[in-house]
Design a protein around this motif. Structure first.
Motif, PDB file in Angstrom:
ATOM      1  N   HIS A  58       0.817  -1.207   0.000  1.00  0.00           N
ATOM      2  CA  HIS A  58       0.000   0.000   0.000  1.00  0.00           C
ATOM      3  C   HIS A  58       0.855   1.263   0.000  1.00  0.00           C
ATOM      4  CE1 HIS A  58      -3.416   2.538   1.925  1.00  0.00           C
ATOM      5  NE2 HIS A  58      -3.593   2.450   0.616  1.00  0.00           N
ATOM      6  N   LEU A  59       0.887   2.023   1.102  1.00  0.00           N
ATOM      7  CA  LEU A  59       1.566   3.313   1.135  1.00  0.00           C
ATOM      8  C   LEU A  59       2.907   3.283   1.857  1.00  0.00           C
ATOM      9  CD1 LEU A  59      -1.503   5.663   1.778  1.00  0.00           C
ATOM     10  CD2 LEU A  59      -0.447   5.020  -0.412  1.00  0.00           C
ATOM     11  N   SER A  60       3.331   2.124   2.344  1.00  0.00           N
ATOM     12  CA  SER A  60       4.672   2.029   2.925  1.00  0.00           C
ATOM     13  C   SER A  60       5.702   1.869   1.810  1.00  0.00           C
ATOM     14  CB  SER A  60       4.766   0.849   3.898  1.00  0.00           C
ATOM     15  OG  SER A  60       4.129   1.153   5.122  1.00  0.00           O
ATOM     16  N   GLU A  61       6.965   2.091   2.177  1.00  0.00           N
ATOM     17  CA  GLU A  61       8.052   2.006   1.202  1.00  0.00           C
ATOM     18  C   GLU A  61       8.188   0.580   0.669  1.00  0.00           C
ATOM     19  OE1 GLU A  61      12.630   3.738   0.896  1.00  0.00           O
ATOM     20  OE2 GLU A  61      11.557   3.719   2.811  1.00  0.00           O
ATOM     21  N   LYS A  62       8.642   0.477  -0.588  1.00  0.00           N
ATOM     22  CA  LYS A  62       8.696  -0.808  -1.279  1.00  0.00           C
ATOM     23  C   LYS A  62      10.107  -1.043  -1.821  1.00  0.00           C
ATOM     24  CE  LYS A  62       3.942   0.151  -2.503  1.00  0.00           C
ATOM     25  NZ  LYS A  62       3.962   1.417  -1.700  1.00  0.00           N
ATOM     26  N   PRO A  63      11.037  -1.483  -0.983  1.00  0.00           N
ATOM     27  CA  PRO A  63      12.409  -1.706  -1.442  1.00  0.00           C
ATOM     28  C   PRO A  63      12.454  -2.730  -2.581  1.00  0.00           C
ATOM     29  CG  PRO A  63      12.294  -1.764   0.952  1.00  0.00           C
ATOM     30  CD  PRO A  63      10.891  -1.770   0.450  1.00  0.00           C
ATOM     31  N   ALA A  64      13.443  -2.560  -3.443  1.00  0.00           N
ATOM     32  CA  ALA A  64      13.599  -3.472  -4.572  1.00  0.00           C
ATOM     33  C   ALA A  64      14.367  -4.716  -4.140  1.00  0.00           C
ATOM     34  CB  ALA A  64      14.336  -2.762  -5.710  1.00  0.00           C
ATOM     35  N   GLY A  65      14.096  -5.819  -4.841  1.00  0.00           N
ATOM     36  CA  GLY A  65      14.869  -7.037  -4.643  1.00  0.00           C
ATOM     37  C   GLY A  65      14.241  -7.983  -3.642  1.00  0.00           C
ATOM     38  N   VAL A  66      14.380  -9.279  -3.905  1.00  0.00           N
ATOM     39  CA  VAL A  66      13.795 -10.301  -3.046  1.00  0.00           C
ATOM     40  C   VAL A  66      14.433 -10.297  -1.662  1.00  0.00           C
ATOM     41  CG1 VAL A  66      13.484 -12.799  -2.746  1.00  0.00           C
ATOM     42  CG2 VAL A  66      13.126 -11.751  -4.997  1.00  0.00           C
ATOM     43  N   GLU A  67      15.730 -10.078  -1.590  1.00  0.00           N
ATOM     44  CA  GLU A  67      16.429 -10.162  -0.309  1.00  0.00           C
ATOM     45  C   GLU A  67      15.902  -9.158   0.704  1.00  0.00           C
ATOM     46  OE1 GLU A  67      20.957 -10.629   1.460  1.00  0.00           O
ATOM     47  OE2 GLU A  67      20.662  -9.936  -0.597  1.00  0.00           O
ATOM     48  N   ALA A  68      15.328  -8.064   0.232  1.00  0.00           N
ATOM     49  CA  ALA A  68      14.801  -7.038   1.128  1.00  0.00           C
ATOM     50  C   ALA A  68      13.581  -7.511   1.904  1.00  0.00           C
ATOM     51  CB  ALA A  68      14.444  -5.778   0.344  1.00  0.00           C
ATOM     52  N   TYR A  69      13.097  -8.722   1.620  1.00  0.00           N
ATOM     53  CA  TYR A  69      11.866  -9.217   2.240  1.00  0.00           C
ATOM     54  C   TYR A  69      12.118 -10.473   3.078  1.00  0.00           C
ATOM     55  CZ  TYR A  69       9.793  -5.662  -0.613  1.00  0.00           C
ATOM     56  OH  TYR A  69       9.484  -4.440  -1.160  1.00  0.00           O
ATOM     57  N   ARG A  70      13.343 -10.673   3.519  1.00  0.00           N
ATOM     58  CA  ARG A  70      13.641 -11.773   4.432  1.00  0.00           C
ATOM     59  C   ARG A  70      12.885 -11.565   5.742  1.00  0.00           C
ATOM     60  NH1 ARG A  70      19.835 -13.230   3.134  1.00  0.00           N
ATOM     61  NH2 ARG A  70      19.642 -14.455   5.018  1.00  0.00           N
ATOM     62  N   VAL A  71      12.537 -12.662   6.414  1.00  0.00           N
ATOM     63  CA  VAL A  71      11.696 -12.528   7.603  1.00  0.00           C
ATOM     64  C   VAL A  71      12.388 -11.736   8.707  1.00  0.00           C
ATOM     65  CG1 VAL A  71      10.232 -14.543   7.202  1.00  0.00           C
ATOM     66  CG2 VAL A  71      12.394 -14.818   8.428  1.00  0.00           C
ATOM     67  N   GLU A  72      13.703 -11.871   8.835  1.00  0.00           N
ATOM     68  CA  GLU A  72      14.369 -11.125   9.897  1.00  0.00           C
ATOM     69  C   GLU A  72      14.354  -9.623   9.611  1.00  0.00           C
ATOM     70  OE1 GLU A  72      17.807 -12.896   7.384  1.00  0.00           O
ATOM     71  OE2 GLU A  72      15.787 -13.472   8.026  1.00  0.00           O
ATOM     72  N   THR A  73      14.310  -9.249   8.325  1.00  0.00           N
ATOM     73  CA  THR A  73      14.182  -7.841   7.961  1.00  0.00           C
ATOM     74  C   THR A  73      12.782  -7.331   8.278  1.00  0.00           C
ATOM     75  OG1 THR A  73      15.799  -8.149   6.189  1.00  0.00           O
ATOM     76  CG2 THR A  73      14.412  -6.192   6.072  1.00  0.00           C
ATOM     77  N   LEU A  74      11.765  -8.122   7.964  1.00  0.00           N
ATOM     78  CA  LEU A  74      10.382  -7.746   8.271  1.00  0.00           C
ATOM     79  C   LEU A  74      10.179  -7.596   9.771  1.00  0.00           C
ATOM     80  CD1 LEU A  74       8.682 -10.322   5.863  1.00  0.00           C
ATOM     81  CD2 LEU A  74       9.233  -7.937   5.368  1.00  0.00           C
ATOM     82  N   GLN A  75      10.754  -8.520  10.528  1.00  0.00           N
ATOM     83  CA  GLN A  75      10.678  -8.446  11.986  1.00  0.00           C
ATOM     84  C   GLN A  75      11.369  -7.182  12.489  1.00  0.00           C
ATOM     85  OE1 GLN A  75      13.967 -10.236  13.450  1.00  0.00           O
ATOM     86  NE2 GLN A  75      13.745  -8.604  14.971  1.00  0.00           N
ATOM     87  N   GLY A  76      12.490  -6.839  11.875  1.00  0.00           N
ATOM     88  CA  GLY A  76      13.199  -5.624  12.260  1.00  0.00           C
ATOM     89  C   GLY A  76      12.397  -4.366  11.993  1.00  0.00           C
ATOM     90  N   ASP A  77      11.579  -4.376  10.942  1.00  0.00           N
ATOM     91  CA  ASP A  77      10.720  -3.222  10.668  1.00  0.00           C
ATOM     92  C   ASP A  77       9.768  -2.965  11.831  1.00  0.00           C
ATOM     93  OD1 ASP A  77      11.856  -2.963   8.136  1.00  0.00           O
ATOM     94  OD2 ASP A  77      10.199  -3.989   7.118  1.00  0.00           O
ATOM     95  N   VAL A  78       9.201  -4.040  12.374  1.00  0.00           N
ATOM     96  CA  VAL A  78       8.211  -3.880  13.440  1.00  0.00           C
ATOM     97  C   VAL A  78       8.875  -3.388  14.721  1.00  0.00           C
ATOM     98  CG1 VAL A  78       6.390  -4.999  14.773  1.00  0.00           C
ATOM     99  CG2 VAL A  78       6.771  -5.650  12.388  1.00  0.00           C
ATOM    100  N   SER A  79      10.033  -3.933  15.047  1.00  0.00           N
ATOM    101  CA  SER A  79      10.725  -3.451  16.245  1.00  0.00           C
ATOM    102  C   SER A  79      11.139  -1.990  16.074  1.00  0.00           C
ATOM    103  CB  SER A  79      11.938  -4.329  16.557  1.00  0.00           C
ATOM    104  OG  SER A  79      12.884  -4.306  15.515  1.00  0.00           O
TER     105      SER A  79
END
Length: 283
Positions: free
Chosen positions: A63-84
């Motif tokens: 939706h309106l959040s930032e959308k980094p390029a590349g598959v690696e940007a969506y690893r679960v530890e990165t997603l978890q880091g976004d929430v923290s």
């Protein structure tokens, strides 16, 4: 009822909606695929009126959040880091975290990797990662999860998501998503880069898994010691009922199965879900 905001959460610009008193106990609501913050529209008001500060972000790529390029940007530890990072950006050290579907996968990771910032954990129709790996070996679950393998293809899933995305909301109770709701979703999916960002969650899941950075020799590395409530819609067409069996990895677990609800349990049974949330999340 709610206000919209943008915040810099670590290296990611996140969009979110918020409701309730700013000094209230913080509850972060994490949506799944293919939704966005509006997945929680039936929960925002009741939780806010109960005194909670409720924040529902658009996750990375949505939706309106930032959308980094590349598959690696969506690893679960990165997603978890976004929430923290979001919790810290809101000026808090801890929060209760509620996650559905992919939001639940992220919430599990937060509880495993950074338990010190999770007050209480609520999971709606999202399996614990160890349970998921176990049950995914079964042909019956692999058949239900066919779309994960389809999403590994380049460009084609993106081309089909916006015009045919309503299939992703299938299996819900009639009326849980109105035509107006579906129009909101189509507009969210059509945001530049959103289709690829959303689908990259599944590409990164198969490419990198969920245990990167964890000690695989430690049998307890995925234990969740936080008080946890699982709410499970038993008419889930994507996940076998055994996916809810997280007790070996979650000692302090309450499991509530709702036999008439689908995967979209918070939409099908909002009153029951809200009552369960408010009872469990009270400090």
């Amino acid at each position: 009822m709610w206000t919209e905001h943008d915040v810099q959460a670590g290296d990611l610009r996140m969009h979110y909606v918020a409701a309730g008193p700013e000094a209230g106990p913080l509850v972060v609501l994490l949506h799944g695929f293919p939704e966005f913050w509006r997945a929680w529209e039936y929960q925002l008001g009741p939780l806010a009126r109960a005194g909670f500060r409720v924040v529902a972000p658009d996750l990375r790529g949505y939706h309106l959040s930032e959308k980094p390029a590349g598959v690696e940007a969506y690893r679960v530890e990165t997603l978890q880091g976004d929430v923290s990072a979001l919790i810290r950006a809101l000026g808090r050290d801890r929060a209760s975290v509620v996650g559905h579907d992919w939001g639940g996968i992220v919430a599990w990771q937060l509880a495993i990797r950074q338990p010190e910032i999770v007050e209480r954990l609520v999971i709606l129709n999202a399996p614990h990662p160890a349970v998921s790996r176990k049950v995914m070996k079964r042909p019956a679950q692999q058949r239900r999860s066919w779309y994960i393998f389809f999403f590994q293809l380049p460009w084609l899933p993106e081309r089909l998501l916006v015009p045919f995305g309503n299939w992703a909301l299938h299996g819900t109770r009639p009326g849980s998503y109105t035509e107006q709701d579906r129009a909101h979703y189509r507009r969210a999916w059509a945001q530049p880069g959103a289709a690829t960002g959303m689908i990259n969650y599944y590409r990164a899941l198969l490419r990198y898994g969920t245990r990167h950075g964890l000690d695989r020799n430690d049998p307890d590395n995925e234990l969740v010691k936080i008080p946890t409530l699982m709410i499970w819609g038993e008419k889930d067409v994507a996940l076998l009922p055994d996916m809810a069996d997280a007790h070996p990895w979650v000692p302090d677990l309450q499991l509530v199965r709702l036999p008439r609800a689908s995967h979209w349990v918070m939409r099908d049974e909002p009153v029951k879900v809200n009552n369960l949330l408010m009872a469990f999340l009270q400090p």
